[in-house]
Every structure is written in C-alpha cells, then in structure tokens.
Design a protein around this motif. Structure first.
Motif: not given
Length: 171
Positions: A116-117, A110-114, A132-135, A122-124
């Motif tokens: 987002c993390r 879910e976007a508001d938990g895992l 990819p975005g949190p959702d 994945f920003g690397k």
C-alpha cells in the motif's frame, strides 16, 4: 544514535580536487534523501557475468531508506544482479550528484502493508501511465519487486565544497 542513520565524512579523492580539510559544509542526510525521494528518473548500473558494466534507466521510489523498483526477471539487469547483487544507483544530474552504492535483491510486498505504501509512492508516475496497485508485488514472485539497500552514498550539490560520503555499518 539511530542505527539506520549513516556516518558522514569526506570521501577520499586525489590531491588537486579541492576538497576542504574540515567537515564544515558537509551535506545532511535529510537533504540528500529528499532528492532521492523526489526524483523520477534513476540510473542503475550492474555487472554482467563477463565483467562488463550495464546501465539502465529505471523508475522507482525511495522509501524507508531504500530504493524499490520492479521489472521482469528476464531483463539483463535482473539477471546481472541475481548473479552479482552489487549495484550503483544515480540520479540524472552530474552537478547535483547522488551516487548510491549497495546491493539489489528480489523481495515481495503484501498489499495491506508495504504494498500500500509503495503504491502510494509510485503515484508520482501516474501521469506517465504507470500506477501499480497495492497488490502488485504480493504473491510468489513478488511482481518482479526488487530493493536496493545502500551501503555508501556520495553526494555533492556544490562540488567540492559540500562533497560528502555517507556510510552505513551492517551489524
């Protein structure tokens, strides 16, 4: 004792490989896990339905003691692990080796938990055009998200002196 912490010992290898007889020089899980977190390229091996091996390079992230990756459910790899979830995950080096044995399963975040993390981790890959975005892994199909849970890891950075086996026990 931390239930998520692995036990540590020497792997079993034939005579002649030069493994030390003592546990002196074993690697610590923290130094092995740091390499799993920092890596950008991983190899996943699975087994085809006819028993032949299949290996594929993957992008992914090591987070919360597991490897998270995504992809289409129609890929050969995903079809393999849906039938037989046993996999190995390795890093690129043959001399600075980390070999994860575990199982792969489909999941969601879910976007508001895992989610987002995971998105942050994945920003690397942002410089390579993947961010990819949190959702990205929410919803019914989980955006193709999969997770590998380790059962055993073999690692060495100075073979055979520091050759180490890490094992997790399942409750």
């Amino acid at each position: 004792m931390d239930p998520s912490a692995p036990t540590t010992d020497r792997p079993e290898m034939p005579d002649g490989y030069g493994l030390p007889d003592s546990t002196q020089g074993l690697l610590g899980w923290d130094e092995v896990e740091a390499r799993l977190v920092a890596a950008e390229h991983y190899w996943i091996s699975s087994v085809r339905p006819d028993g032949r091996p299949h290996s594929v390079p993957r992008w992914g992230v090591w987070l919360d003691g597991r490897f998270w990756y995504d992809g289409a459910p129609t890929t050969r790899h995903t079809r393999n692990v849906e039938a037989n979830p046993a996999v190995t995950l390795t890093l690129e080096s043959g001399t600075q080796s980390v070999i994860v044995e575990g199982t792969s399963r489909a999941t969601r975040a879910e976007a508001d938990g895992l989610g987002c993390r995971l998105s942050g981790a994945f920003g690397k890959y942002a410089g390579a055009g993947y961010s990819p975005g949190p959702d990205s892994w929410a919803g019914e199909d989980g955006g193709g998200l999969r997770v590998i849970t380790p059962q055993r890891v073999l690692a060495w950075f100075n073979f055979p002196k520091d050759c180490t086996r890490f094992t997790w026990t399942t409750p």
